[in-house]
Design a protein around this motif. Structure first.
Motif, PDB file in Angstrom:
ATOM      1  N   PRO A  48       3.363   2.772  -9.858  1.00 18.46           N
ATOM      2  CA  PRO A  48       2.304   3.440 -10.621  1.00 18.46           C
ATOM      3  C   PRO A  48       0.925   3.150 -10.035  1.00 18.46           C
ATOM      4  O   PRO A  48       0.581   2.000  -9.754  1.00 18.46           O
ATOM      5  CB  PRO A  48       2.446   2.820 -12.016  1.00 18.46           C
ATOM      6  N   GLY A  49       0.164   4.220  -9.823  1.00 20.46           N
ATOM      7  CA  GLY A  49      -1.189   4.077  -9.308  1.00 20.46           C
ATOM      8  C   GLY A  49      -1.281   3.788  -7.828  1.00 20.46           C
ATOM      9  O   GLY A  49      -2.380   3.561  -7.302  1.00 20.46           O
ATOM     10  N   LYS A  50      -0.152   3.820  -7.136  1.00 17.18           N
ATOM     11  CA  LYS A  50      -0.157   3.531  -5.701  1.00 17.18           C
ATOM     12  C   LYS A  50       0.433   4.694  -4.926  1.00 17.18           C
ATOM     13  O   LYS A  50       1.133   5.541  -5.472  1.00 17.18           O
ATOM     14  CB  LYS A  50       0.636   2.255  -5.412  1.00 17.18           C
ATOM     15  N   GLU A  51       0.151   4.705  -3.627  1.00 19.20           N
ATOM     16  CA  GLU A  51       0.693   5.756  -2.783  1.00 19.20           C
ATOM     17  C   GLU A  51       2.151   5.455  -2.444  1.00 19.20           C
ATOM     18  O   GLU A  51       2.603   4.308  -2.483  1.00 19.20           O
ATOM     19  CB  GLU A  51      -0.135   5.874  -1.504  1.00 19.20           C
ATOM     20  N   ARG A  52       2.855   6.506  -2.088  1.00 22.50           N
ATOM     21  CA  ARG A  52       4.236   6.350  -1.666  1.00 22.50           C
ATOM     22  C   ARG A  52       4.266   5.563  -0.359  1.00 22.50           C
ATOM     23  O   ARG A  52       3.490   5.831   0.555  1.00 22.50           O
ATOM     24  CB  ARG A  52       4.884   7.714  -1.488  1.00 22.50           C
ATOM     25  N   GLU A  53       5.178   4.594  -0.274  1.00 23.79           N
ATOM     26  CA  GLU A  53       5.248   3.757   0.913  1.00 23.79           C
ATOM     27  C   GLU A  53       6.657   3.696   1.473  1.00 23.79           C
ATOM     28  O   GLU A  53       7.641   3.797   0.742  1.00 23.79           O
ATOM     29  CB  GLU A  53       4.753   2.332   0.611  1.00 23.79           C
ATOM     30  N   PHE A  54       6.699   3.485   2.780  1.00 30.14           N
ATOM     31  CA  PHE A  54       7.965   3.366   3.485  1.00 30.14           C
ATOM     32  C   PHE A  54       8.661   2.066   3.109  1.00 30.14           C
ATOM     33  O   PHE A  54       8.024   1.033   2.959  1.00 30.14           O
ATOM     34  CB  PHE A  54       7.689   3.394   4.985  1.00 30.14           C
ATOM     35  N   VAL A  55       9.988   2.132   2.991  1.00 31.64           N
ATOM     36  CA  VAL A  55      10.777   0.935   2.711  1.00 31.64           C
ATOM     37  C   VAL A  55      11.751   0.647   3.852  1.00 31.64           C
ATOM     38  O   VAL A  55      11.767  -0.451   4.399  1.00 31.64           O
ATOM     39  CB  VAL A  55      11.561   1.088   1.384  1.00 31.64           C
ATOM     40  N   ALA A  56      12.553   1.651   4.216  1.00 37.01           N
ATOM     41  CA  ALA A  56      13.567   1.443   5.253  1.00 37.01           C
ATOM     42  C   ALA A  56      14.027   2.790   5.771  1.00 37.01           C
ATOM     43  O   ALA A  56      13.872   3.811   5.096  1.00 37.01           O
ATOM     44  CB  ALA A  56      14.760   0.657   4.716  1.00 37.01           C
ATOM     45  N   ALA A  57      14.580   2.790   6.982  1.00 40.02           N
ATOM     46  CA  ALA A  57      15.107   4.019   7.566  1.00 40.02           C
ATOM     47  C   ALA A  57      16.276   3.688   8.471  1.00 40.02           C
ATOM     48  O   ALA A  57      16.373   2.568   9.003  1.00 40.02           O
ATOM     49  CB  ALA A  57      14.020   4.758   8.344  1.00 40.02           C
ATOM     50  N   ILE A  58      17.147   4.680   8.649  1.00 36.62           N
ATOM     51  CA  ILE A  58      18.309   4.499   9.514  1.00 36.62           C
ATOM     52  C   ILE A  58      18.543   5.776  10.295  1.00 36.62           C
ATOM     53  O   ILE A  58      18.472   6.876   9.745  1.00 36.62           O
ATOM     54  CB  ILE A  58      19.553   4.101   8.682  1.00 36.62           C
ATOM     55  N   GLY A  59      18.803   5.644  11.573  1.00 35.35           N
ATOM     56  CA  GLY A  59      19.089   6.791  12.409  1.00 35.35           C
ATOM     57  C   GLY A  59      20.527   7.244  12.236  1.00 35.35           C
ATOM     58  O   GLY A  59      21.323   6.621  11.529  1.00 35.35           O
ATOM     59  N   TRP A  60      20.837   8.367  12.917  1.00 34.56           N
ATOM     60  CA  TRP A  60      22.206   8.857  12.769  1.00 34.56           C
ATOM     61  C   TRP A  60      23.115   8.385  13.871  1.00 34.56           C
ATOM     62  O   TRP A  60      24.309   8.632  13.850  1.00 34.56           O
ATOM     63  CB  TRP A  60      22.231  10.388  12.663  1.00 34.56           C
ATOM     64  N   SER A  61      22.563   7.657  14.843  1.00 32.74           N
ATOM     65  CA  SER A  61      23.422   7.112  15.889  1.00 32.74           C
ATOM     66  C   SER A  61      23.091   5.651  16.140  1.00 32.74           C
ATOM     67  O   SER A  61      21.941   5.227  15.984  1.00 32.74           O
ATOM     68  CB  SER A  61      23.240   7.906  17.180  1.00 32.74           C
ATOM     69  N   PHE A  62      24.089   4.885  16.464  1.00 34.23           N
ATOM     70  CA  PHE A  62      23.963   3.480  16.845  1.00 34.23           C
ATOM     71  C   PHE A  62      23.427   2.589  15.727  1.00 34.23           C
ATOM     72  O   PHE A  62      23.113   1.434  15.966  1.00 34.23           O
ATOM     73  CB  PHE A  62      23.082   3.322  18.093  1.00 34.23           C
ATOM     74  N   GLY A  63      23.302   3.122  14.500  1.00 37.78           N
ATOM     75  CA  GLY A  63      22.879   2.297  13.375  1.00 37.78           C
ATOM     76  C   GLY A  63      21.480   1.740  13.490  1.00 37.78           C
ATOM     77  O   GLY A  63      21.167   0.703  12.911  1.00 37.78           O
ATOM     78  N   TYR A  64      20.623   2.416  14.232  1.00 34.89           N
ATOM     79  CA  TYR A  64      19.253   1.923  14.407  1.00 34.89           C
ATOM     80  C   TYR A  64      18.528   1.932  13.067  1.00 34.89           C
ATOM     81  O   TYR A  64      18.587   2.918  12.335  1.00 34.89           O
ATOM     82  CB  TYR A  64      18.518   2.808  15.403  1.00 34.89           C
ATOM     83  N   THR A  65      17.858   0.824  12.723  1.00 36.73           N
ATOM     84  CA  THR A  65      17.183   0.699  11.446  1.00 36.73           C
ATOM     85  C   THR A  65      15.750   0.207  11.603  1.00 36.73           C
ATOM     86  O   THR A  65      15.403  -0.452  12.583  1.00 36.73           O
ATOM     87  CB  THR A  65      17.932  -0.268  10.515  1.00 36.73           C
ATOM     88  N   LEU A  66      14.928   0.544  10.609  1.00 34.17           N
ATOM     89  CA  LEU A  66      13.557   0.050  10.500  1.00 34.17           C
ATOM     90  C   LEU A  66      13.341  -0.414   9.066  1.00 34.17           C
ATOM     91  O   LEU A  66      13.912   0.181   8.137  1.00 34.17           O
ATOM     92  CB  LEU A  66      12.545   1.158  10.817  1.00 34.17           C
ATOM     93  N   TYR A  67      12.495  -1.441   8.891  1.00 31.98           N
ATOM     94  CA  TYR A  67      12.205  -1.963   7.555  1.00 31.98           C
ATOM     95  C   TYR A  67      10.727  -2.258   7.401  1.00 31.98           C
ATOM     96  O   TYR A  67      10.044  -2.646   8.350  1.00 31.98           O
ATOM     97  CB  TYR A  67      12.965  -3.270   7.296  1.00 31.98           C
ATOM     98  N   LYS A  68      10.255  -2.076   6.187  1.00 25.50           N
ATOM     99  CA  LYS A  68       8.933  -2.587   5.806  1.00 25.50           C
ATOM    100  C   LYS A  68       9.001  -4.112   5.893  1.00 25.50           C
ATOM    101  O   LYS A  68      10.012  -4.718   5.518  1.00 25.50           O
ATOM    102  CB  LYS A  68       8.614  -2.135   4.377  1.00 25.50           C
ATOM    103  N   ASP A  69       7.934  -4.719   6.374  1.00 26.68           N
ATOM    104  CA  ASP A  69       7.960  -6.161   6.590  1.00 26.68           C
ATOM    105  C   ASP A  69       8.323  -6.944   5.333  1.00 26.68           C
ATOM    106  O   ASP A  69       9.077  -7.919   5.394  1.00 26.68           O
ATOM    107  CB  ASP A  69       6.594  -6.638   7.105  1.00 26.68           C
ATOM    108  N   SER A  70       7.816  -6.516   4.194  1.00 28.24           N
ATOM    109  CA  SER A  70       8.013  -7.299   2.975  1.00 28.24           C
ATOM    110  C   SER A  70       9.434  -7.212   2.426  1.00 28.24           C
ATOM    111  O   SER A  70       9.798  -7.993   1.536  1.00 28.24           O
ATOM    112  CB  SER A  70       7.012  -6.873   1.898  1.00 28.24           C
ATOM    113  N   VAL A  71      10.245  -6.297   2.927  1.00 29.31           N
ATOM    114  CA  VAL A  71      11.621  -6.191   2.435  1.00 29.31           C
ATOM    115  C   VAL A  71      12.640  -6.641   3.473  1.00 29.31           C
ATOM    116  O   VAL A  71      13.823  -6.799   3.136  1.00 29.31           O
ATOM    117  CB  VAL A  71      11.959  -4.752   1.969  1.00 29.31           C
ATOM    118  N   ARG A  72      12.207  -6.831   4.719  1.00 27.19           N
ATOM    119  CA  ARG A  72      13.149  -7.243   5.763  1.00 27.19           C
ATOM    120  C   ARG A  72      13.773  -8.577   5.386  1.00 27.19           C
ATOM    121  O   ARG A  72      13.102  -9.520   5.002  1.00 27.19           O
ATOM    122  CB  ARG A  72      12.439  -7.348   7.104  1.00 27.19           C
ATOM    123  N   GLY A  73      15.088  -8.644   5.483  1.00 24.61           N
ATOM    124  CA  GLY A  73      15.813  -9.847   5.097  1.00 24.61           C
ATOM    125  C   GLY A  73      16.292  -9.827   3.660  1.00 24.61           C
ATOM    126  O   GLY A  73      17.166 -10.607   3.290  1.00 24.61           O
TER     127      GLY A  73
END
Length: 124
Positions: free
Chosen positions: A41-66
């Motif tokens: 609430p009251g904040k902009e939409r932010e990225f959390v995590a993503a996954i590609g469709w090959s090789f399981g490549y992933t990205l994470y927001k720093d605060s959720v990694r782990g």
């Protein structure tokens, strides 16, 4: 028409876990990169995590990694977000998003298709 449907949100105490799911229909899921975003609430939409469709490549927001893990099951046309060690700061509406092609991104404009969102509330 592509449809994304999130589920699995709810109320959980701090330190608890939830698993979000996003079922995709209307396109070939195996060539569809997926992301999770959230908006408090009251904040902009932010990225959390993503996954590609090959090789399981992933990205994470720093605060959720782990703590969070994104995964996909191409046989079920579903992407998941396992969330552990939740804190009140994780409270938000969580959205899944998808885009065609191998590239994944951390910006909302990278993604063409969106679900309706699922509420996650973490109590202290």
């Amino acid at each position: 028409q592509v449809q994304l449907a999130e589920s699995g949100g709810g109320l959980v105490q701090a330190g608890g876990s939830l698993r979000l799911s996003c079922a995709v229909s209307g396109r070939t899921f195996s060539t569809y990169a997926m992301g999770w975003f959230r908006q408090a609430p009251g904040k902009e939409r932010e990225f959390v995590a993503a996954i590609g469709w090959s090789f399981g490549y992933t990205l994470y927001k720093d605060s959720v990694r782990g703590r969070f893990t994104i995964s996909r099951d191409n046989a079920k046309n579903t992407v998941y977000l396992q969330m552990n060690s939740l804190s009140p700061e994780d409270t938000a509406v969580y959205y899944c998003a998808g885009r065609g092609g191998p590239r994944i991104g951390t910006n909302a404009y990278d993604y063409a298709d969106w679900g309706q969102g699922t509420q996650v509330t973490v109590s202290s």
